[in-house]
Design an enzyme around this catalytic site. Structure first.
Site, PDB file in Angstrom:
ATOM      1  N   ASN A 192       0.705  -1.280   0.031  1.00 55.73           N
ATOM      2  CA  ASN A 192       0.000  -0.046  -0.041  1.00 55.73           C
ATOM      3  C   ASN A 192       0.869   1.274  -0.055  1.00 55.73           C
ATOM      4  O   ASN A 192       0.627   2.255  -0.692  1.00 55.73           O
ATOM      5  CB  ASN A 192      -1.005   0.167   1.121  1.00 55.73           C
ATOM      6  CG  ASN A 192      -2.147  -0.881   0.967  1.00 55.73           C
ATOM      7  OD1 ASN A 192      -2.658  -1.097  -0.280  1.00 55.73           O
ATOM      8  ND2 ASN A 192      -2.851  -1.239   2.237  1.00 55.73           N
ATOM      9  N   HIS A 197      -3.264   2.316  -2.393  1.00 52.64           N
ATOM     10  CA  HIS A 197      -4.191   1.535  -2.072  1.00 52.64           C
ATOM     11  C   HIS A 197      -5.142   0.958  -3.067  1.00 52.64           C
ATOM     12  O   HIS A 197      -5.532  -0.141  -2.813  1.00 52.64           O
ATOM     13  CB  HIS A 197      -5.161   2.412  -1.052  1.00 52.64           C
ATOM     14  CG  HIS A 197      -4.674   2.670   0.223  1.00 52.64           C
ATOM     15  ND1 HIS A 197      -4.621   1.813   1.407  1.00 52.64           N
ATOM     16  CD2 HIS A 197      -3.807   3.966   0.936  1.00 52.64           C
ATOM     17  CE1 HIS A 197      -3.902   2.587   2.474  1.00 52.64           C
ATOM     18  NE2 HIS A 197      -3.674   3.532   2.060  1.00 52.64           N
ATOM     19  N   ASP A 201      -5.844  -3.010  -3.499  1.00 45.72           N
ATOM     20  CA  ASP A 201      -7.222  -3.706  -3.564  1.00 45.72           C
ATOM     21  C   ASP A 201      -6.820  -4.616  -4.623  1.00 45.72           C
ATOM     22  O   ASP A 201      -7.577  -5.878  -4.531  1.00 45.72           O
ATOM     23  CB  ASP A 201      -8.192  -2.643  -4.011  1.00 45.72           C
ATOM     24  CG  ASP A 201      -8.460  -1.616  -2.609  1.00 45.72           C
ATOM     25  OD1 ASP A 201      -8.382  -2.064  -1.584  1.00 45.72           O
ATOM     26  OD2 ASP A 201      -9.041  -0.589  -2.963  1.00 45.72           O
ATOM     27  N   GLU A 227      -6.042  -8.021   5.149  1.00 45.55           N
ATOM     28  CA  GLU A 227      -5.337  -8.770   4.274  1.00 45.55           C
ATOM     29  C   GLU A 227      -5.285 -10.050   4.725  1.00 45.55           C
ATOM     30  O   GLU A 227      -4.255 -11.003   4.463  1.00 45.55           O
ATOM     31  CB  GLU A 227      -3.857  -8.107   4.161  1.00 45.55           C
ATOM     32  CG  GLU A 227      -2.932  -8.219   5.162  1.00 45.55           C
ATOM     33  CD  GLU A 227      -2.926  -7.300   6.297  1.00 45.55           C
ATOM     34  OE1 GLU A 227      -2.034  -7.129   7.146  1.00 45.55           O
ATOM     35  OE2 GLU A 227      -3.857  -6.360   6.379  1.00 45.55           O
TER      36      GLU A 227
END
Length: 307
Positions: A192, A197, A201, A227
């Protein structure tokens, strides 16, 4: 005579079901008329929002007018497939729709061919099924949505608690093994931070898809945390779960994820626990979690088995 497996489209609003004028006729050879049965179906089918129950009632009721040996139904987007009765050679399949909304495919089967009159009667009876079935499918989608993680399309924590509790009871009752894999994407925060981000994803979605591709249909994947994922392996002993865990670990390593032209190296750590005699949900989850923590302390990209 209509040949077997003929496909038709039933559209309630187009009033195609009335084309042969059966609405007010009575079948003198049977104790119930088409109009009476349609009225009865209209009342009975609206008493449930369960698609399986509705189709079962429909199958049972229509046989008062037209003998049918089997009924099949499938609606892929709802992951719904049903087969009732005994298989037979002759069939007639209908693609159900209402106002261009697809409601699945329904197949009538029996040993003798259906006459044109019988098919017209069945088509008329289908009109009574459309609205209850549509409502049941909408309800099913709503329930499924409430139990799924929208990003990864895996089960969420609510679904996990419900399913795991049920599977533990089934395993005890049937004296069958059950194993749990708890896994975590290694260094996910770094992904990230370095790639953003949105890239994170995409990694979550890719890992979830890979996990599902490597598992049997009866195995289930849940997003446990940010996660973290949990894999439920029904009917799987400790040794089998270890093999599955290693296969999942290798499949994630083989993933080729790219963000802004740069490759993202991926790996997972796993903890595995197999249900013990008399063990409950919280204990099983705790042992799997501790095994996962041990894998992380051992350098990540590996699997540890719970003691």
């Amino acid at each position: 005579m209509v040949p077997p497996s003929q496909k038709n489209t039933i559209d309630f609003d187009a009033a195609k079901l009335q084309r042969l004028g059966f609405a007010n006729r009575k079948d003198q050879a049977r104790p119930i008329s088409l109009a009476q049965l349609r009225q009865r179906l209209g009342l009975h089918l609206q008493t449930s929002l369960d698609a399986e129950r509705i189709l079962s009632m429909f199958f049972r009721e229509i046989q008062q007018l037209v003998p049918v040996d089997a009924l099949g139904y499938q609606h892929q987007s709802s992951d719904l497939r049903l087969d009732m009765g005994k298989q037979a050679n002759h069939s007639a399949t209908y693609r159900l729709s209402h106002e261009s909304e697809y409601l699945g495919e329904l197949t009538f089967r029996r040993r003798q061919r259906f006459s044109d009159q019988e098919l017209a009667q069945l088509e008329s009876l289908l009109a009574s099924l459309l609205f209850p079935l549509r409502n049941a499918l909408l309800y099913r989608v709503a329930i499924q949505s409430a139990l799924r993680d929208p990003l990864t399309n895996t089960g969420n924590r609510i679904a996990m608690d419900q399913v795991l509790g049920r599977e533990i009871e089934l395993a005890r009752r049937n004296a069958q093994p059950l194993s749990l894999l708890m896994l975590d994407i290694d260094h996910f925060k770094r992904i990230n931070d370095e790639h953003g981000h949105s890239a994170g994803d995409e990694v979550l979605k890719a890992v979830a898809a890979t996990l599902k591709d490597q598992l049997r249909n009866i195995d289930m994947v849940f997003r446990y945390g940010g996660e973290e994922f949990m894999v439920l392996l029904s009917g799987t002993p400790r040794e089998g779960a270890a093999l599955v865990g290693e296969r999942l670990r290798q499949s994630v390593i083989d993933l080729q994820c790219v963000a802004q032209g740069k490759p993202i190296d991926l790996s997972i750590s796993l903890g595995c626990a197999t249900l013990e005699a008399g063990e409950g949900l919280e204990s099983l989850l705790d042992r799997a979690d501790k095994a996962l923590y041990s894998a992380k302390r051992s350098g990540r990209n590996c699997m540890e088995m719970a003691g």
